[in-house]
Design an enzyme around this catalytic site. Sequence first.
Site, PDB file in Angstrom:
ATOM      1  N   PRO A   2     -23.903 -10.922 -15.427  1.00  0.00           N
ATOM      2  CA  PRO A   2     -25.240 -11.332 -15.842  1.00  0.00           C
ATOM      3  C   PRO A   2     -25.337 -12.822 -16.115  1.00  0.00           C
ATOM      4  CG  PRO A   2     -24.194  -9.857 -17.445  1.00  0.00           C
ATOM      5  CD  PRO A   2     -23.141 -10.418 -16.578  1.00  0.00           C
ATOM      6  N   GLU A   3     -26.203 -13.462 -15.408  1.00  0.00           N
ATOM      7  CA  GLU A   3     -26.514 -14.861 -15.654  1.00  0.00           C
ATOM      8  C   GLU A   3     -27.920 -14.921 -16.234  1.00  0.00           C
ATOM      9  OE1 GLU A   3     -25.654 -17.354 -12.245  1.00  0.00           O
ATOM     10  OE2 GLU A   3     -24.287 -15.868 -11.428  1.00  0.00           O
ATOM     11  N   HIS A 102     -16.989   4.113 -21.003  1.00  0.00           N
ATOM     12  CA  HIS A 102     -16.907   2.738 -21.497  1.00  0.00           C
ATOM     13  C   HIS A 102     -18.084   2.346 -22.388  1.00  0.00           C
ATOM     14  CE1 HIS A 102     -13.477   2.239 -18.964  1.00  0.00           C
ATOM     15  NE2 HIS A 102     -14.177   2.461 -17.870  1.00  0.00           N
ATOM     16  N   ARG A 121     -15.109  -3.808 -18.835  1.00  0.00           N
ATOM     17  CA  ARG A 121     -14.062  -4.830 -18.986  1.00  0.00           C
ATOM     18  C   ARG A 121     -14.004  -5.421 -20.390  1.00  0.00           C
ATOM     19  NH1 ARG A 121     -14.350  -8.622 -13.715  1.00  0.00           N
ATOM     20  NH2 ARG A 121     -12.356  -9.355 -14.511  1.00  0.00           N
TER      21      ARG A 121
END
Length: 296
Positions: A2-3, A102, A121
């Site tokens: 995500p930017e 997750h 992650r």
Amino acid sequence: MPELPEVETVARGLQKSIAGRRIVSVRLGKTDFIDDPAALELHLPGRQIEKVERYGKFMLLRLSPGLNSGDSENGDGASLLVHLGMTGQLAPSAAALPSAKHTHVWFELDDGRELRYTDPRRFGRMAYLTGAHLAEELTAFGADPLLVSAEEFASRVRSRNAQIKALLLDQSVLRGVGNIYADESLWRAKIHPMRRGTELSKKQTQMLRRVLQDVLRKAILARGSSISDFLDADGEPGEYQRHHRAYGREGKRCYRCGATIRRAIVAGRSSYFCPTCQPAPRTRKKGKRRRQARNG
DNA sequence: CGTTGAACCTGTTTGC
DNA sequence: TGCAAACAGGTTCAAC
């Protein structure tokens, strides 16, 4: 993943779907990406999420003043800071639905839903911060690329000798630009990622700011880029990947000149560019081939 | 000051 | 098919 455009998309979605809701309780799974997990459990229950905003690649969940006494900083801009890292997702869900793998944080809301944070992650970050601490945290970041003036952009870029790709990715220069939108804007401005900030002409600098803003705005309208796994707060992928001109296009032809898009590691990251439209700077000697004799 | 590489962690894709 | 390597939208830190 995500930017700026993706984070903006999620923040807008959450503003619509959860602003005004109260956090009833907090449940935590793995917590190694949370600054102070106990602070979340202690301070969040009972707080209303007043507003969701974006700051660079962070989301800021502005919270109502706390009711707990003994907390001297109550109401003092208390916020939950969330960074999605590479694979983070923050989205509300019916509490009865099973959680995705997750999922590490569950915020029980006062309307029967849960706001869930999922991050395979765990490169993301979450922190409960109040007034002074929050302000201090945010001073480390540079200008918002959508708001920065031409003058400020030029002074931030042209004063630096680092590679332009590194500068665009540097969050203390501009907050919110990541690998995709750096490459996309450099392609549009016809600037090679290895060019130095000091090397850019005024024209090039103006152009770079213009196309960067244009790309970011259009990407927001398209609700971000989904390469493999970005989903917004409604669980929907973005569409802007369809408009990529450089990123991820190694071996394909340049939309502008037909040359083959190349990939190289610049500033430690995969960088995609057109070797024809974006001419490389004169390469430093760097050993290897000894072409021209120096000394004179 | 600037660059590079490794580290953090898990999953997916690519190559032999 | 299998297994290892390479790679991924990000950030940080040590070493040079």
